[in-house]
Design an enzyme around this catalytic site. Structure first.
Site, PDB file in Angstrom:
ATOM      1  N   CYS A 243       2.311-101.341 -32.464  1.00 56.44           N
ATOM      2  CA  CYS A 243       1.945-100.123 -31.726  1.00 56.44           C
ATOM      3  C   CYS A 243       2.687 -98.911 -32.291  1.00 56.44           C
ATOM      4  CB  CYS A 243       2.262-100.302 -30.244  1.00 56.44           C
ATOM      5  SG  CYS A 243       1.751 -98.887 -29.247  1.00 56.44           S
TER       6      CYS A 243
ATOM      7  N   CYS B 260      -8.925-106.257 -15.126  1.00 57.55           N
ATOM      8  CA  CYS B 260      -8.069-105.097 -15.371  1.00 57.55           C
ATOM      9  C   CYS B 260      -7.789-105.049 -16.873  1.00 57.55           C
ATOM     10  CB  CYS B 260      -6.769-105.287 -14.581  1.00 57.55           C
ATOM     11  SG  CYS B 260      -5.580-103.946 -14.784  1.00 57.55           S
TER      12      CYS B 260
ATOM     13  N   CYS C 189      -6.028-109.758 -16.462  1.00 54.30           N
ATOM     14  CA  CYS C 189      -5.602-108.473 -17.032  1.00 54.30           C
ATOM     15  C   CYS C 189      -5.373-108.612 -18.537  1.00 54.30           C
ATOM     16  CB  CYS C 189      -4.318-108.019 -16.340  1.00 54.30           C
ATOM     17  SG  CYS C 189      -3.695-106.468 -17.004  1.00 54.30           S
TER      18      CYS C 189
ATOM     19  N   CYS D 178      -4.021 -99.154 -11.368  1.00 57.30           N
ATOM     20  CA  CYS D 178      -2.873-100.050 -11.295  1.00 57.30           C
ATOM     21  C   CYS D 178      -1.744 -99.297 -11.988  1.00 57.30           C
ATOM     22  CB  CYS D 178      -3.181-101.363 -12.021  1.00 57.30           C
ATOM     23  SG  CYS D 178      -1.722-102.411 -12.205  1.00 57.30           S
TER      24      CYS D 178
ATOM     25  N   CYS E  89       9.873-101.931 -25.414  1.00 59.57           N
ATOM     26  CA  CYS E  89       8.691-102.746 -25.716  1.00 59.57           C
ATOM     27  C   CYS E  89       8.789-103.567 -27.000  1.00 59.57           C
ATOM     28  CB  CYS E  89       7.461-101.850 -25.785  1.00 59.57           C
ATOM     29  SG  CYS E  89       5.933-102.799 -25.925  1.00 59.57           S
TER      30      CYS E  89
HETATM   31  N1  SAM Z   1       0.006 -99.925 -24.424  1.00 52.41           N
HETATM   32  C1  SAM Z   1      -0.326 -99.951 -23.057  1.00 52.41           C
HETATM   33  C2  SAM Z   1       0.539 -99.025 -22.229  1.00 52.41           C
HETATM   34  O1  SAM Z   1       1.582 -98.624 -22.694  1.00 52.41           O
HETATM   35  O2  SAM Z   1       0.135 -98.703 -21.108  1.00 52.41           O
HETATM   36  C3  SAM Z   1      -0.345-101.317 -22.438  1.00 52.41           C
HETATM   37  C4  SAM Z   1       0.685-102.352 -22.709  1.00 52.41           C
HETATM   38  S1  SAM Z   1       2.317-102.135 -22.004  1.00 52.41           S
HETATM   39  C5  SAM Z   1       3.017-103.591 -22.667  1.00 52.41           C
HETATM   40  C6  SAM Z   1       2.139-102.363 -20.245  1.00 52.41           C
HETATM   41  C7  SAM Z   1       3.377-102.269 -19.408  1.00 52.41           C
HETATM   42  O3  SAM Z   1       4.168-103.442 -19.552  1.00 52.41           O
HETATM   43  C8  SAM Z   1       4.357-101.151 -19.677  1.00 52.41           C
HETATM   44  O4  SAM Z   1       3.964 -99.927 -19.139  1.00 52.41           O
HETATM   45  C9  SAM Z   1       5.616-101.658 -18.999  1.00 52.41           C
HETATM   46  O5  SAM Z   1       5.635-101.272 -17.645  1.00 52.41           O
HETATM   47  C10 SAM Z   1       5.475-103.167 -19.085  1.00 52.41           C
HETATM   48  N2  SAM Z   1       6.455-103.713 -20.063  1.00 52.41           N
HETATM   49  C11 SAM Z   1       6.351-103.708 -21.389  1.00 52.41           C
HETATM   50  N3  SAM Z   1       7.433-104.261 -21.964  1.00 52.41           N
HETATM   51  C12 SAM Z   1       8.265-104.612 -20.965  1.00 52.41           C
HETATM   52  C13 SAM Z   1       9.565-105.202 -20.918  1.00 52.41           C
HETATM   53  N4  SAM Z   1      10.215-105.532 -22.014  1.00 52.41           N
HETATM   54  N5  SAM Z   1      10.111-105.433 -19.708  1.00 52.41           N
HETATM   55  C14 SAM Z   1       9.459-105.088 -18.578  1.00 52.41           C
HETATM   56  N6  SAM Z   1       8.235-104.513 -18.570  1.00 52.41           N
HETATM   57  C15 SAM Z   1       7.650-104.263 -19.732  1.00 52.41           C
HETATM   58  C1  DTB Z   2       2.659-104.515 -15.908  1.00 52.14           C
HETATM   59  O1  DTB Z   2       3.159-103.590 -15.246  1.00 52.14           O
HETATM   60  N1  DTB Z   2       3.301-105.607 -16.247  1.00 52.14           N
HETATM   61  C2  DTB Z   2       2.465-106.461 -17.075  1.00 52.14           C
HETATM   62  C3  DTB Z   2       1.078-105.752 -16.958  1.00 52.14           C
HETATM   63  N2  DTB Z   2       1.410-104.538 -16.300  1.00 52.14           N
HETATM   64  C4  DTB Z   2       0.293-105.498 -18.169  1.00 52.14           C
HETATM   65  C5  DTB Z   2       2.995-106.567 -18.463  1.00 52.14           C
HETATM   66  C6  DTB Z   2       4.425-107.031 -18.511  1.00 52.14           C
HETATM   67  C7  DTB Z   2       4.819-107.112 -19.939  1.00 52.14           C
HETATM   68  C8  DTB Z   2       6.174-107.699 -20.107  1.00 52.14           C
HETATM   69  C9  DTB Z   2       6.654-107.685 -21.506  1.00 52.14           C
HETATM   70  C10 DTB Z   2       5.885-108.506 -22.470  1.00 52.14           C
HETATM   71  O2  DTB Z   2       5.262-109.526 -22.122  1.00 52.14           O
HETATM   72  O3  DTB Z   2       5.890-108.120 -23.658  1.00 52.14           O
HETATM   73 FE1  SF4 Z   3       2.746 -99.402 -27.242  1.00 52.96          FE
HETATM   74 FE2  SF4 Z   3       4.387-100.997 -25.866  1.00 52.96          FE
HETATM   75 FE3  SF4 Z   3       4.457 -98.364 -25.459  1.00 52.96          FE
HETATM   76 FE4  SF4 Z   3       2.290 -99.775 -24.618  1.00 52.96          FE
HETATM   77  S1  SF4 Z   3       4.388 -99.965 -23.869  1.00 52.96           S
HETATM   78  S2  SF4 Z   3       2.289 -97.809 -25.712  1.00 52.96           S
HETATM   79  S3  SF4 Z   3       2.217-101.343 -26.250  1.00 52.96           S
HETATM   80  S4  SF4 Z   3       4.979 -99.434 -27.394  1.00 52.96           S
END
Ligand code: SAM
Ligand code: DTB
Ligand code: SF4
Length: 324
Positions: free
Chosen positions: A49, A126, A93, A186, A56
Site C-alpha cells: 500500500c 462489507c 468483510c 462502518c 499497518c
Molecule cells: N486501506 C483501507 C483503509 O485504510 O481503510 C482498508 C484496510 S485497513 C487494514 C482497515 C483498518 O484496519 C484500519 O483502519 C485500522 O483501523 C485497522 N488496522 C490495521 N492494522 C491494524 C493493526 N496493526 N492493529 C489494529 N488495527 C489495525
Molecule cells: C477494522 O476496524 N478492523 C478490521 C476491519 N475493520 C477491516 C481489520 C483489522 C486488521 C488488523 C490488522 C491486520 O490483520 O493486518
Molecule cells: Fe494502506 Fe494499511 Fe493505511 Fe489501509 S491502513 S491505507 S492498507 S497502509
C-alpha cells in the site's frame, strides 16, 4: 445523540461498575441479550500500500516482511465466503491495501463483480478499499454492498502523528460519499497508538457527529507489527478498553460495536467484560486481514461458556436496512 466532549468525559470517568451497569442497561434496551454477530474478514489484496499508516503491516513504507499479493478473483473469493456462512458468520468483510479506488479501473470492476456474487449468499457484505467518491460508492451500493468500512482511527489531532500520506478530512470525505450512496457506514478506530484517553473520546465525538450515525463501530486494539513505527508501543490497560466500549454503547446505542483486532492478546475474562459492557460482534476465523486472531475452536468455547449465541443466519430473518 450528539454528546459534547465534556459529556463524554463525564460518562467515561464514572466508577467502572456504574459505567458498565448503565451500558448494559442501554444494550438490553436495543439488542437481543445473548447474541453476538460473527463476521469473517478476508484480505482480497494484500500488501504494497502507498499509504504510511504507522500501525499497518501492509504499508509499502515499512519493512514488515509481508508478502505482497495481487487482487483475488471473484472465483477465488466465493468459496471463502461460502465457508464463512457455513461456519456461522452473518457478515463478510473484504479488505484491500489500497489508497483508494477509481471507477473505470479494472480492479474496481473486479471488486464490483465480487460484491455482486458474495451478496447473493445471504450475508451482510462489507468492503474496505480506501478512499472513494460518490460514483464508486453508488456503484458498490448497486452491486449489493451493505456497508463500507472506513475508520477514522483516532482523534483528528493524533491522526497527524500516525499518517502523513492522507488527512483526517480525506477520511471524512469518503464517509460522506458512502452516506450519500445510502450505504451503511462502518467506522471506528484503534486504541493503543500512543494517544491519551481524551483522544479516544474525541474520536467518539466525531463518530457521534456523523449523520446518520455509523451502523457499525469496530474497536481495534493495536496489534504491534514489527517494522512499523508503532511496533514497540506498550499494550493498553484493559479497563480503558472496557470503558471505551461501554461509553460507545451508551452514546451509539443502535450501532454494532465490534471487539476487533487484538483479541488474541486479551484474556477470556477481559473479552467477557468487553461483551458485557456492550460489544456485540467479533471477527471470527484464525486470521484478521494479516494478523492473527483467536482460533475458531477457542471462540466457540468462549461463547458457549458465556451462554452466548451467534446471531442467526439471514435465511431466518431479514437483513437490517440502512437507516438513511
Ligand atoms: N486501506 C483501507 C483503509 O485504510 O481503510 C482498508 C484496510 S485497513 C487494514 C482497515 C483498518 O484496519 C484500519 O483502519 C485500522 O483501523 C485497522 N488496522 C490495521 N492494522 C491494524 C493493526 N496493526 N492493529 C489494529 N488495527 C489495525
Ligand atoms: C477494522 O476496524 N478492523 C478490521 C476491519 N475493520 C477491516 C481489520 C483489522 C486488521 C488488523 C490488522 C491486520 O490483520 O493486518
Ligand atoms: Fe494502506 Fe494499511 Fe493505511 Fe489501509 S491502513 S491505507 S492498507 S497502509
Amino acid at each position: 445523540m450528539r454528546p459534547t466532549l465534556e459529556k463524554l468525559e463525564q460518562i467515561y470517568h464514572r466508577p467502572l461498575f456504574d459505567l458498565i451497569q448503565e451500558s448494559r442497561r442501554v444494550f438490553l434496551e436495543f439488542w437481543p441479550k445473548n447474541e453476538v454477530q460473527l463476521c469473517t474478514l478476508l484480505s482480497v489484496k494484500t500488501g504494497g500500500c502507498s499509504e504510511d499508516c504507522g500501525y499497518c503491516a501492509q504499508s509499502a513504507h515499512y519493512n514488515t516482511g509481508l508478502q505482497k499479493e495481487r487482487l483475488m478473483t471473484t472465483e477465488e473469493v466465493l468459496p471463502v465466503a461460502e465457508r464463512a456462512r457455513q461456519n456461522g458468520s452473518t457478515r463478510f468483510c473484504m479488505g484491500a491495501a489500497w489508497k483508494g479506488v477509481r471507477d473505470g479501473d479494472p480492479k474496481f470492476e473486479t471488486m464490483l463483480e465480487t460484491v455482486r456474487e458474495v451478496s447473493k449468499l445471504g450475508m451482510e457484505v462489507c468492503v474496505t478499499l480506501g478512499q472513494l467518491g460518490d460514483i464508486e460508492a453508488r456503484k458498490l451500493k448497486e452491486a449489493g454492498l451493505t456497508a463500507y468500512n472506513h475508520n477514522i482511527d483516532t482523534s483528528p489531532e493524533h491522526y497527524k502523528k500516525i499518517v502523513s500520506t492522507h488527512t483526517f478530512k480525506d477520511r471524512l470525505n469518503t464517509i460522506g460519499s458512502v452516506q450519500r450512496a445510502g450505504l451503511s457506514v462502518c467506522c471506528g478506530g484503534i486504541i493503543g497508538m500512543g494517544e491519551n484517553e481524551t483522544d479516544r473520546l474525541k474520536m467518539l465525538e466525531v463518530l457521534c457527529s456523523l449523520d446518520p450515525e455509523p451502523e457499525s463501530v469496530p474497536i481495534n486494539c493495536l496489534t504491534p507489527i514489527e517494522g512499523t513505527p508503532l511496533a514497540k508501543t506498550p499494550p493498553i490497560d484493559v479497563f480503558e478498553l472496557v470503558r471505551l466500549i461501554a461509553t460507545a454503547r451508551i452514546v451509539l446505542p443502535k450501532a454494532k460495536i465490534r471487539l476487533s483486532a487484538g483479541r488474541d492478546r486479551l484474556t477470556r475474562e477481559a473479552q467477557a467484560l468487553c461483551l458485557f459492557a456492550g460489544a456485540n460482534s467479533i471477527f471470527y476465523g484464525d486470521k484478521l486481514l494479516t494478523a492473527s486472531n483467536p482460533g475458531v475452536d477457542d471462540d466457540r468455547a468462549l461463547l458457549e461458556s458465556l451462554g452466548l449465541e451467534p446471531q442467526a443466519p439471514y435465511s431466518d430473518q431479514p437483513q437490517p436496512a440502512c437507516t438513511l
